[in-house]
Structures are given as C-alpha cells and as structure tokens.
Design a protein around this motif. Structure first.
Motif, mmCIF file in Angstrom:
data_model
loop_
_atom_site.group_PDB
_atom_site.id
_atom_site.type_symbol
_atom_site.label_atom_id
_atom_site.label_comp_id
_atom_site.label_asym_id
_atom_site.label_seq_id
_atom_site.Cartn_x
_atom_site.Cartn_y
_atom_site.Cartn_z
ATOM 1 N N LEU A 123 0.833 -1.199 0.000
ATOM 2 C CA LEU A 123 0.000 0.000 0.000
ATOM 3 C C LEU A 123 0.871 1.253 0.000
ATOM 4 N N TYR A 124 1.957 1.244 0.737
ATOM 5 C CA TYR A 124 2.856 2.392 0.719
ATOM 6 C C TYR A 124 3.405 2.628 -0.684
ATOM 7 N N GLU A 125 3.781 1.566 -1.368
ATOM 8 C CA GLU A 125 4.300 1.706 -2.735
ATOM 9 C C GLU A 125 3.234 2.284 -3.660
ATOM 10 N N ILE A 126 1.994 1.845 -3.477
ATOM 11 C CA ILE A 126 0.904 2.366 -4.310
ATOM 12 C C ILE A 126 0.693 3.851 -4.035
ATOM 13 N N TYR A 127 0.674 4.236 -2.778
ATOM 14 C CA TYR A 127 0.505 5.653 -2.430
ATOM 15 C C TYR A 127 1.656 6.487 -2.987
ATOM 16 N N ARG A 128 2.852 5.998 -2.871
ATOM 17 C CA ARG A 128 4.019 6.758 -3.334
ATOM 18 C C ARG A 128 3.967 6.981 -4.843
ATOM 19 N N GLU A 129 3.480 5.971 -5.574
ATOM 20 C CA GLU A 129 3.390 6.090 -7.020
ATOM 21 C C GLU A 129 2.186 6.930 -7.456
ATOM 22 N N SER A 130 1.118 6.915 -6.665
ATOM 23 C CA SER A 130 -0.132 7.541 -7.087
ATOM 24 C C SER A 130 -0.316 8.955 -6.547
ATOM 25 N N CYS A 131 0.288 9.261 -5.389
ATOM 26 C CA CYS A 131 0.060 10.548 -4.738
ATOM 27 C C CYS A 131 0.953 11.616 -5.368
ATOM 28 N N ASP A 132 0.375 12.804 -5.627
ATOM 29 C CA ASP A 132 1.150 13.885 -6.230
ATOM 30 C C ASP A 132 1.919 14.694 -5.198
#
Length: 589
Positions: A232-241
């Motif tokens: 989930l952290y990886e997803i947030y890091r890739e998706s969050c601006d």
C-alpha cells in the motif's frame, strides 16, 4: 561521543605527561651543564691556591659521563641534539686538558696554561648550556605544535563523526522501519515546509486506514499484514502527487493538492491497485477510508491537522470513502465534548435512566426476559437517545463507567420476578462494551456489584457485541468463562454485523445468540436471507444456544421466526423500550 572524548583526553594527557617529562629532562641537562661549568672554575681556583679539589673533579667527571651517555642513548635525535652532544664532548675534552694542567701545577709548573684552559672550558661549557636551552625551547615549541595539531585533528574527526551520527539518527528518527519511507514525524516536518511555501488552502492533509485490517492480521497472520502495508505504501508513493508516510499500524498520512476530484481519483486508483495485486491473495475485498483536512490556517501545526483528519476519518460521515473535516464536523466535536464533560455530573445526579424492552417466547408469547437500555434525561441537553451519547463515551474511554452504572441501577431495581406462577428472577440482559470487558478488574468489579445486592446469578445476562470477540479474543473468552462459571448467562449481541466466524462461535462460552435486526430489514423476504437465518438458528440449536432475534416489528416477522425455530423475539411489534415503572405495570403487574 563519550568514547571519542575519552580518546581525546587520553591523547592530551599522554602529550602533557610527555611534555612535562621532557621539560624536566631538559632542565636537568641545563642544570648539570651549569654545575660542570661552575665546578670546573671552582676546582681551578682551589688548585691554584694550593688546595686539592679532587672531590669536585670527580663530581665533574661523573656529570660529564652522565650527560654524554644520556645524549647518546636518546631515541629521537635532532640536529639540535647533535649540537648539544658535540658541545658536551668538547667540554669533556677540555676538562681532560685541565686535569692534566692541574697535575703539572701540583708538580711546580706555572699556572698560566691552567688559567688559559679554564677560560676556554668556561666558554665551551657556556656554549653547551646555551645549546641545551635552544634545543629545549625548540623542541617544546614543536611538542606544543604537535599537541595542538593532534587535538585539533582529533576534534575535527569527532565533530565529523558526530555530525554523521546525527544525520544517521535523524534518518532513523524520521524513517518508518517497515516501509523504509517517512514516518509521521518525517511527514510533519516536510509537510510543514510545503504548506508554508504555498498559499492557504493549497493542500489537503489526508489520513487513511485499511478497512477491517485487524481481520487480515488475525486471519492471515502479521506477516501478511506487513506485506499489505508495504504494498500500500508503494501504491501511495506512485499515485500521490505530494507526500506520503506511514503513520502507524495500517494508517498513512498524505499531503495532496486541495482537489476533491483528484482525491476521489486517487482513492479509486488505490482500491483498484490493491484488488489487482495478485500476490496478495486476500485483496479482492480490500478498500481504504480517508479523512481529509484543508490546510487553510498557517497557525495550525501539521501534527494537529493529521490528528483532526484522523478524527474525522473515525467519526465523520464518509462519501465515497472520504470524510472532510468541516465546520459542521467541528461543531459536532464541540457538542460531543459538551456531552463527555457532562457525564460525571449526570452520573452523580442519576440522569441516566433505565429503560426495558421485553423479550417474548416466539411459541408461547410469554415474557422470558428483558434487555436493559439507557436513556439520558440531561438537565442541560434534554432527553437523548443512546446514539447521541454512547459513541462519544466510547471514543473518550468513559463508557466503562456508564456500563457499571447501568449494572448498579439494574441490581437496585430488583426484585423483578417473572409473572404468573413461574416465579424466579426476571433475566435482564445488560450490554457491556468492548473497552469495559477488556479492562483489568472487569470480572472482579462486576461480581462485587452483583454480590453487594445479593442477586441470584440468573437475574443478569451479560451481553457482549460480536465485535468484542474480534480483539484480544483470549482475554474476552477468559472473562466470559469466569462469569459463566459463576452462573451468569452470556449472550452475543449483533450477530451477523461483522466477520462472524463459525469456528469462533464454536469456542465461545455463550448461551444466547442475538440475531441483528438487519436480518429483518428490507429484503428479508428473499429465500436467500431466510435460508441464512434458518441455518444460523439451526446451528445455534445444535450447539445448545438459545436464539433471540431483534428488530421484530410485524406479524410477518414473527411468523418467519416461528417457522425457522427461533426461540425469542424482541422489537417494536411487542413494545418499544419503556421506563422501569411502565415496564413493571405492563409486564410484571
């Protein structure tokens, strides 16, 4: 830091001791060379006066041998040391000439040659003394320079190492050990810079959690839960601006642009990416909730914004999984604070009122028990239903005091006897919240209250929500086992509202299973719903557990319960909750 300081102190002490020893040595050389110079002159004067000076001569011989021997034995020699040695040897050679002239004078020879040799010896000895002084001054300066250099060099190393250590400690302090990214402290530090550099309301501070994460940990193990958090952290890091960081457990903090549409897009993408993660076998039903705070006030710290976002995540109304911290929510918090602050006085004034709702045997229509419910007749806030104050008490940690207060009030209400010729105490079901059951001393306090009123154990039914068994299961089961051994009936409330586990049901020490009223809401007529209800009732009967269905409001509801074999009904079809005196008149008269 301590070890480095010790090294510096040791080096400094060693240099100081070495310098002192060297200075003492040089002082001894200078002194002895002066003694040779003066002793020689005295010996010559005595001999010329006809007095033999053999003792002085032996003293000068010994000092010269000692001085020259020490110089030759010196480990570290400089050009100044060589000069001192040459001068001392010249002094010794001239002393030997003087010894020979002394013998001639003693034999009657003129003393002119002796005086000339004595003068030359004085000059050579004076030169040796000055050479020793020059060497002492030169090497002392060198020693001081070396000492200063070592101290400065060592200090520089210490400073650099401390700075490097502080950087490492700072990285550790601001880094989450599980994800390798920022932790909450690091997030607040960086977010404060971003927010300060932008106009007000540019950013949203967002707090997130994984829905039912505890169930994942309990069902699949903590390792699986950790894998989910890292993914989930990886997803947030890739998706969050903007920024993202793990706050704690399954909670993350995000800093994004203040664009509700973009936040909704982010939420949808994160949920979709989670469900698509093939290596996480339990992700098909995963989703996240979000609490958002608009960073519109530069005087509010980021930590406070995160706290408010977390608060609205937990208690706010969500739309598409997102709850915003608004003025309306702020007003709600203020009202909740007023409710919480009024609890102590309300308990003292006994403003919390007992209300009872009857429980009726489905087959015979006879009263079999009642559930105790709470209403608050507040002097300041007016009459309130439980939904207006119970959640606030639960969030504040004060719910336990209300739980035990209600137990005390029920005990004081007895004797309550079943009507007709059945006799015996009326079983009253009392709800106990999860925090109450989990607190230390719950069982002891419970038993103390009941025993102080000399109530039979069959008069009290302990009602625990299904969710209470999902956290610290062993603690809850142990408490319920103890109470059951004391003769109290144990009921599980709201069965069917959470992750109902048939295996858990098999292990729980319950005698009553209360089916949640949601089973009888719209759509209960479907074969699917009725089959589920029938199977639950049949399973409970097989386990020797009595069933109570809440939310019975129509004759059709009652007919369904009769058909599937449910034991007891509770709901508006029979009666709304009523105060104690009304309940007595209607059901126990």
């Amino acid at each position: 830091m301590t070890a480095a300081c010790v090294v510096v102190w040791v080096i400094g002490a060693a240099l100081l001791i070495s310098s002192l020893a060297q200075m003492q040595n040089y002082a001894s050389i200078i002194n002895n060379a002066g003694v040779v110079r003066g002793g020689t002159q005295m010996a010559v004067k005595l001999e010329m006066a006809g007095v033999h000076a053999d003792a002085i001569a032996e003293r000068v011989d010994g000092l010269l041998v000692q001085l020259i021997g020490n110089e030759r034995a010196r480990l570290f020699k400089t050009s100044a040391s060589d000069a001192v040695l040459d001068d001392l040897q010249a002094v010794q050679d001239k002393w030997r000439v003087i010894r020979d002239e002394v013998e001639d004078v003693r034999s009657g020879a003129p003393s002119g040659a002796l005086l000339q040799a004595s003068q030359e010896h004085w000059e050579l000895a004076d030169k040796a003394v000055k050479a020793a002084e020059v060497r002492a001054n030169s090497e002392s300066r060198l020693m001081l320079f070396v000492s200063a250099f070592l101290v400065l060099f060592t200090t520089a190393i210490i400073v650099l190492r401390e700075r490097d250590s502080m950087k490492r400690q700072r990285r550790i302090f601001y880094t989450d050990p599980l994800t390798g990214g920022s932790n909450l402290e690091g997030f607040c530090r960086q977010a404060a810079k971003e927010i300060a550099a932008a106009p007000p309301s540019t950013y949203l501070v967002v707090y997130t959690n994984i829905v039912h994460f505890r169930f994942i940990n309990d069902s699949f193990g903590r390792t699986a839960g950790d894998e989910l958090i890292v993914r989930l952290y990886e997803i947030y890091r890739e998706s969050c601006d903007g920024l993202c960081a793990r706050a704690d457990s399954d909670h993350f903090a995000l800093l994004t642009k203040n664009d509700p549409a973009a936040l909704e897009t982010l939420c949808a993408k994160v949920d979709a990416d989670l469900r698509a993660a093939e290596d996480l076998h339990f992700t098909g039903t995963l989703s996240c909730n979000y609490g958002a705070y608009v960073a519109d006030d530069p005087n509010v710290g980021v930590a406070s914004m995160v706290s408010d976002a977390a608060h609205v995540l937990k208690a706010g109304a969500k739309e598409r999984g997102i709850a915003y911290y608004t003025e309306a929510f702020r007003a709600k918090l203020s009202s909740e604070m007023e409710i919480v602050q009024g609890m102590a006085d309300a308990l003292e004034r006994e403003e919390f009122q007992l209300y009872f709702q009857p429980q009726i045997d489905v087959r015979t229509g006879m009263l079999t028990g009642a559930e105790c419910l709470c209403r608050w007749q507040s002097r300041e806030l007016g009459f309130m239903q439980p939904s207006a104050f119970i959640p606030a008490f639960e969030r504040s940690g004060l719910i336990s005091e209300l739980d035990f207060y209600m137990l005390e009030r029920v005990c004081r209400a007895y004797p309550l006897l079943l009507p007709g010729d059945r006799g015996g105490a009326l079983p009253v079901s009392i709800n106990f919240s999860r925090p109450t059951v989990l607190q230390d001393g719950f069982v002891e306090r419970f038993l103390e209250i009941v025993r102080s009123h000399d109530l039979p154990s069959e008069a009290i039914e302990v009602e625990i929500t299904e969710g209470a068994f999902m956290v610290d299961e062993a603690v809850v089961i142990n408490a319920m086992d103890t109470l059951r051994a004391e003769g109290f009936r144990i009921a599980m409330d709201d069965f069917g509202t959470g992750f109902s586990s048939l295996n858990l049901l098999r292990r729980l020490p319950i005698q009553v299973l209360k089916l949640d009223k949601e089973f009888l809401r719209e759509g209960y007529e479907t074969d699917r719903t009725q089959s589920i209800l029938s199977d639950i009732v049949g399973m409970a009967q097989h386990l020797g557990i009595r069933t109570v269905c809440e939310g019975v409001e129509t004759p059709e509801h009652l007919e369904l319960l009769r058909r599937i074999g449910c034991d007891t009904a509770q709901g508006f079809y029979y009666s709304r909750p009523v105060d104690l005196e009304s309940f007595k008149r209607t059901y126990l008269g």
